[in-house]
Write a protein that holds these residues in place. Structure first.
Motif, mmCIF file in Angstrom:
data_model
loop_
_atom_site.group_PDB
_atom_site.id
_atom_site.type_symbol
_atom_site.label_atom_id
_atom_site.label_comp_id
_atom_site.label_asym_id
_atom_site.label_seq_id
_atom_site.Cartn_x
_atom_site.Cartn_y
_atom_site.Cartn_z
ATOM 1 N N GLN A 261 8.534 4.365 -148.778
ATOM 2 C CA GLN A 261 8.765 5.089 -150.019
ATOM 3 C C GLN A 261 7.576 4.917 -150.960
ATOM 4 O OE1 GLN A 261 12.649 4.303 -151.748
ATOM 5 N NE2 GLN A 261 13.535 3.860 -149.739
ATOM 6 N N LYS A 262 7.186 6.000 -151.592
ATOM 7 C CA LYS A 262 5.973 6.009 -152.409
ATOM 8 C C LYS A 262 6.072 5.063 -153.604
ATOM 9 C CE LYS A 262 3.492 9.151 -155.532
ATOM 10 N NZ LYS A 262 3.434 10.539 -156.055
ATOM 11 N N ILE A 263 7.153 5.129 -154.361
ATOM 12 C CA ILE A 263 7.244 4.378 -155.610
ATOM 13 C C ILE A 263 7.251 2.874 -155.376
ATOM 14 C CG2 ILE A 263 8.507 4.083 -157.772
ATOM 15 C CD1 ILE A 263 7.178 6.836 -157.289
ATOM 16 N N PRO A 264 8.094 2.330 -154.472
ATOM 17 C CA PRO A 264 8.032 0.877 -154.244
ATOM 18 C C PRO A 264 6.648 0.389 -153.803
ATOM 19 C CG PRO A 264 10.044 1.768 -153.313
ATOM 20 C CD PRO A 264 9.215 2.946 -153.740
ATOM 21 N N VAL A 265 5.945 1.181 -152.980
ATOM 22 C CA VAL A 265 4.608 0.774 -152.533
ATOM 23 C C VAL A 265 3.637 0.737 -153.709
ATOM 24 C CG1 VAL A 265 2.626 1.452 -151.140
ATOM 25 C CG2 VAL A 265 4.916 1.541 -150.162
ATOM 26 N N LEU A 266 3.675 1.758 -154.566
ATOM 27 C CA LEU A 266 2.782 1.782 -155.722
ATOM 28 C C LEU A 266 3.095 0.639 -156.685
ATOM 29 C CD1 LEU A 266 2.576 5.621 -156.522
ATOM 30 C CD2 LEU A 266 0.872 4.182 -155.398
ATOM 31 N N VAL A 267 4.377 0.380 -156.901
ATOM 32 C CA VAL A 267 4.766 -0.738 -157.762
ATOM 33 C C VAL A 267 4.297 -2.058 -157.162
ATOM 34 C CG1 VAL A 267 6.723 -2.033 -158.688
ATOM 35 C CG2 VAL A 267 6.727 0.458 -158.794
ATOM 36 N N GLY A 268 4.431 -2.201 -155.835
ATOM 37 C CA GLY A 268 3.986 -3.415 -155.178
ATOM 38 C C GLY A 268 2.486 -3.640 -155.325
ATOM 39 N N ILE A 269 1.691 -2.586 -155.128
ATOM 40 C CA ILE A 269 0.232 -2.710 -155.277
ATOM 41 C C ILE A 269 -0.127 -3.053 -156.716
ATOM 42 C CG2 ILE A 269 -1.952 -1.467 -155.132
ATOM 43 C CD1 ILE A 269 -0.755 0.164 -152.851
ATOM 44 N N SER A 270 0.552 -2.408 -157.672
ATOM 45 C CA SER A 270 0.301 -2.714 -159.083
ATOM 46 C C SER A 270 0.641 -4.165 -159.395
ATOM 47 C CB SER A 270 1.117 -1.784 -159.981
ATOM 48 O OG SER A 270 1.000 -2.146 -161.340
ATOM 49 N N ASN A 271 1.782 -4.641 -158.880
ATOM 50 C CA ASN A 271 2.162 -6.044 -159.096
ATOM 51 C C ASN A 271 1.110 -6.994 -158.545
ATOM 52 O OD1 ASN A 271 4.515 -5.304 -160.342
ATOM 53 N ND2 ASN A 271 5.873 -5.850 -158.662
ATOM 54 N N PHE A 272 0.581 -6.671 -157.370
ATOM 55 C CA PHE A 272 -0.438 -7.514 -156.744
ATOM 56 C C PHE A 272 -1.689 -7.601 -157.618
ATOM 57 C CE2 PHE A 272 -4.300 -7.813 -154.201
ATOM 58 C CZ PHE A 272 -4.073 -8.970 -153.462
ATOM 59 N N LEU A 273 -2.174 -6.459 -158.076
ATOM 60 C CA LEU A 273 -3.411 -6.424 -158.854
ATOM 61 C C LEU A 273 -3.238 -7.043 -160.236
ATOM 62 C CD1 LEU A 273 -4.609 -2.836 -157.856
ATOM 63 C CD2 LEU A 273 -5.592 -5.013 -157.105
ATOM 64 N N VAL A 274 -2.090 -6.788 -160.866
ATOM 65 C CA VAL A 274 -1.828 -7.366 -162.191
ATOM 66 C C VAL A 274 -1.720 -8.889 -162.098
ATOM 67 C CG1 VAL A 274 -0.110 -7.550 -164.032
ATOM 68 C CG2 VAL A 274 -0.776 -5.305 -163.175
ATOM 69 N N ALA A 275 -0.991 -9.384 -161.082
ATOM 70 C CA ALA A 275 -0.854 -10.828 -160.914
ATOM 71 C C ALA A 275 -2.202 -11.472 -160.600
ATOM 72 C CB ALA A 275 0.149 -11.130 -159.800
ATOM 73 N N MET A 276 -3.023 -10.788 -159.811
ATOM 74 C CA MET A 276 -4.352 -11.314 -159.490
ATOM 75 C C MET A 276 -5.195 -11.459 -160.756
ATOM 76 S SD MET A 276 -6.891 -9.900 -156.533
ATOM 77 C CE MET A 276 -8.331 -10.831 -156.026
ATOM 78 N N CYS A 277 -5.152 -10.443 -161.607
ATOM 79 C CA CYS A 277 -5.877 -10.495 -162.881
ATOM 80 C C CYS A 277 -5.344 -11.618 -163.762
ATOM 81 C CB CYS A 277 -5.748 -9.151 -163.593
ATOM 82 S SG CYS A 277 -6.214 -9.171 -165.337
ATOM 83 N N ASN A 278 -4.027 -11.700 -163.882
ATOM 84 C CA ASN A 278 -3.399 -12.693 -164.749
ATOM 85 C C ASN A 278 -3.789 -14.114 -164.382
ATOM 86 O OD1 ASN A 278 -1.945 -11.918 -166.976
ATOM 87 N ND2 ASN A 278 -0.093 -11.432 -165.836
ATOM 88 N N PHE A 279 -3.695 -14.431 -163.099
ATOM 89 C CA PHE A 279 -3.908 -15.813 -162.688
ATOM 90 C C PHE A 279 -5.376 -16.174 -162.596
ATOM 91 C CE2 PHE A 279 0.491 -15.674 -162.180
ATOM 92 C CZ PHE A 279 0.949 -16.976 -162.045
ATOM 93 N N ALA A 280 -6.230 -15.206 -162.330
ATOM 94 C CA ALA A 280 -7.663 -15.492 -162.382
ATOM 95 C C ALA A 280 -8.068 -15.909 -163.787
ATOM 96 C CB ALA A 280 -8.456 -14.259 -161.937
ATOM 97 N N VAL A 281 -7.516 -15.226 -164.787
ATOM 98 C CA VAL A 281 -7.850 -15.559 -166.174
ATOM 99 C C VAL A 281 -7.155 -16.841 -166.605
ATOM 100 C CG1 VAL A 281 -7.647 -14.803 -168.572
ATOM 101 C CG2 VAL A 281 -8.264 -13.164 -166.801
#
Length: 610
Positions: free
Chosen positions: A300-320
């Motif tokens: 499903q398109k929406i869960p995949v897009l949400v998952g990718i967004s969660n991955f990138l946002v969490a990566m940014c958050n924890f790097a900082v």
């Protein structure tokens, strides 16, 4: 039989039946419990959420103290990655465990695991035990987030859920933002061990509140213990754990310890990571009867897009979050407690952002415009952080992180609601765990990848600047001890501060790219109304003298019986009509009754027999 005005409005059971047959077991559903009970449940959940978030960032300012005590600076990064490794690989199981153990059972398992891990951290005698304790704490910490989200979703409609989840994210934001300051202050005054031990009373309070109040019933057909154990995706969890763990060993060996590419451990860990990741994908798609990754959501398109967004946002958050305090300790030369306090504006902005997003979604029933408007703020905040200098003014040093925290809080809040709005209600628990998989992987990646980039860049910058006779020894000391920078001679200190500044700028650049890509990924996610459809019917049971069950459907709000059809049948009109549920093969398929696969035929949802 035709009813007359003299007939009773309420059906009565046949008095000739045995007393056991007439004993209706009335247990409240999640929408029927009292407001005070609901608030007590939320208090227990939110106190555990605060502690779990606190432990996520707590070690960021404790690393220098812990490394000095155990003299294991090269293993210090594992204090963060071990917690996050468990967080991302074990957390997905709690979506399933919430169905098979009940809400309360899964939440209690998470809280107890987190508490025992935290206690072991405070009592650990060496670095290896401390790393293992952090892993145990991460197993529970991830489960706390998932079970709290699922339980909150049980008790509120999706539109009201936005506001309630916003308050939950307030405690999450406070915990993540206060982890650094609290860790630094306690470490400076009482020692780093007390940063862990002081949490125990709040863990106990959370366990008491949820154990006493979390007793609502969700409908469903029970399963035997053997069936429950067979439904856990052990293979998927183990292969994911080995794949991510091997990749972390590769990064640590290659970049933190500066081993060559032909080193046996570098080659072995990298190969193992690739092989087990491939096995994880094969296991999830072809073998696992109930995979943690929920392949039907991957289509499903929406869960995949949400998952990718969660991955990138969490990566940014924890790097900082893991490297922002380091900038103040090594470049600005402040104390650990002061460096940790610079995360406080982030904590406040995350809390305000969560409440703001939840309130607006509750009032408007919309999330897309909110996401697009405030989703660009993290990128602006990272750019401001990247261009910080030693002589930057206090406004830039203290307030640059505010757009990052506020924007990411809004993004995570709206993406959770967007995910839940686009999947069936019966898949809510599995969908929540699905989103946590990507978020957990992003958290691990944010710490591990940024640490590898930081250490590699720092090593090259120090080698370019330091050419003394004992340069090799001095470079290793500077790389592994942030507290050493302030005590160096002026010429070496200048070289170290400049090297740290350039290396940290590389980490912040990675975070900026990550959050900007996340913004682009979210653009195609459409708007969807947050108004609930017709409430899901709940099921209460009547126990017969021979132990058989029949079910009666009730309104989730009033608890009154609801007749499914008016056709005559062979069942006595004085008895409730049985409800026939389809046979389930996978827990991702739920009946129209919204039932859950539970471990007992007589005890459902969070309720468990004493």
């Amino acid at each position: 039989m035709v009813a007359t005005e003299r007939d009773s409005l309420l059906p009565t059971l046949d008095t000739s039946l045995p007393a056991a047959r007439t004993n209706v077991e009335r247990q409240l559903g999640p929408l029927e419990i009292s407001r005070s009970t609901r608030f007590m449940i939320l208090a227990g959940l939110w106190s555990a959420t605060f502690l779990s978030a606190l432990n996520t960032t707590l070690v960021a300012t404790l690393l220098p103290s812990i490394s000095s005590d155990f003299n294991k600076s090269n293993q210090a990064s594992w204090l963060g990655t071990s917690y996050l490794l468990a967080h991302c690989t074990i957390t997905p199981l709690y979506g399933r465990l919430s169905n098979v153990m009940g809400r309360r059972g899964a939440n209690q398992l998470a809280v107890v695991s987190a508490a025992l891990g935290t206690l072991a951290c405070g009592l650990s005698g060496n670095m290896e035990v401390l790393i293992a304790a952090r892993f145990l704490g991460g197993m529970g910490g991830g489960g706390i987030f998932t079970t709290s989200t699922i339980i909150t979703s049980d008790m509120y409609s999706i539109r009201s859920r936005g506001l309630t989840q916003g308050v939950s994210n307030l405690f999450n934001g406070l915990g993540m933002g206060l982890g650094g300051p609290i860790g630094g202050l306690i470490s400076d005054r009482f020692g780093w061990r007390w940063a862990f031990l002081i949490q125990m009373p709040l863990f106990i309070l959370s366990l008491i509140l949820t154990s006493y109040n979390l007793r609502y019933v969700t409908p469903g057909k029970g399963k035997s213990t053997k069936e429950v154990l067979k439904r856990i995706d052990y293979g998927g969890s183990i292969t994911l754990l080995v794949a991510v763990g091997s990749f972390l060993v590769f990064l640590s060996t290659k970049y933190n310890e500066e081993q060559s590419w032909n080193h046996p451990l570098v080659i072995t860990s990298l190969v193992l990571s690739g092989v087990f990741f491939l096995l994880f994908v094969i296991f999830e798609l072809l073998i696992a009867p109930e995979p943690v990754l929920a392949p039907f959501l991957l289509r499903q398109k929406i869960p995949v897009l949400v998952g990718i967004s969660n991955f990138l946002v969490a990566m940014c958050n924890f790097a900082v979050m893991y490297f922002f305090p380091t900038w103040f300790q090594t470049v600005a030369l402040t104390s650990a407690s002061t460096a940790g306090l610079h995360l406080l504006p982030n904590s406040m902005s995350m809390s305000i952002g969560s409440l703001f997003a939840g309130y607006l979604m509750h009032r408007t029933g919309k999330y897309k415009l909110l996401n697009l408007t405030f989703g660009i703020l993290p990128f602006i905040g990272i750019v401001l952080i990247t261009f910080m200098r030693e002589d930057s003014g206090p406004l830039q040093m203290w307030l640059s992180i505010i757009p990052l925290g506020f924007g990411n809080a809004v993004v995570l809040q709206t993406m959770l609601i967007a995910l839940l709005a686009h999947i069936p209600k019966s898949s809510m628990a599995v969908g929540t765990g699905f989103g946590q998989v990507f978020r957990g992987l992003g958290q691990v990646g944010g710490v591990a990848v940024s640490s590898a980039i930081f250490q590699s860049k720092l090593d090259s910058e120090l080698r370019n600047r330091i050419h003394t006779p004992n340069a090799e020894e001095m470079i290793n000391k500077i790389r592994h001890s942030a507290r050493l920078v302030g005590s160096l001679p002026p010429d070496l200190q200048r070289a170290a501060r400049d090297s740290y500044a350039i290396s940290l700028r590389a980490v912040f650049t990675l975070a900026a790219c990550s959050t900007f890509l996340a913004f682009l990924v979210r653009l195609p996610i459409p708007e969807k109304t947050l108004d609930d459809d017709e409430p899901v019917k709940q099921t209460n049971t009547i126990t017969s003298p021979i132990g058989e069950e029949s079910a009666i459907q009730t309104s989730p709000v009033s608890g009154e019986a609801v007749d499914d059809d008016d056709d005559d049948n062979d069942i006595s009109p004085s008895l409730p009509r049985p409800v026939v549920r389809p046979r389930r093969r996978l827990s991702t398929f739920e009946s129209v009754d919204g039932g859950l696969d539970l471990e007992s035929d007589t005890v459902g949802g969070s309720a468990r027999q004493r």
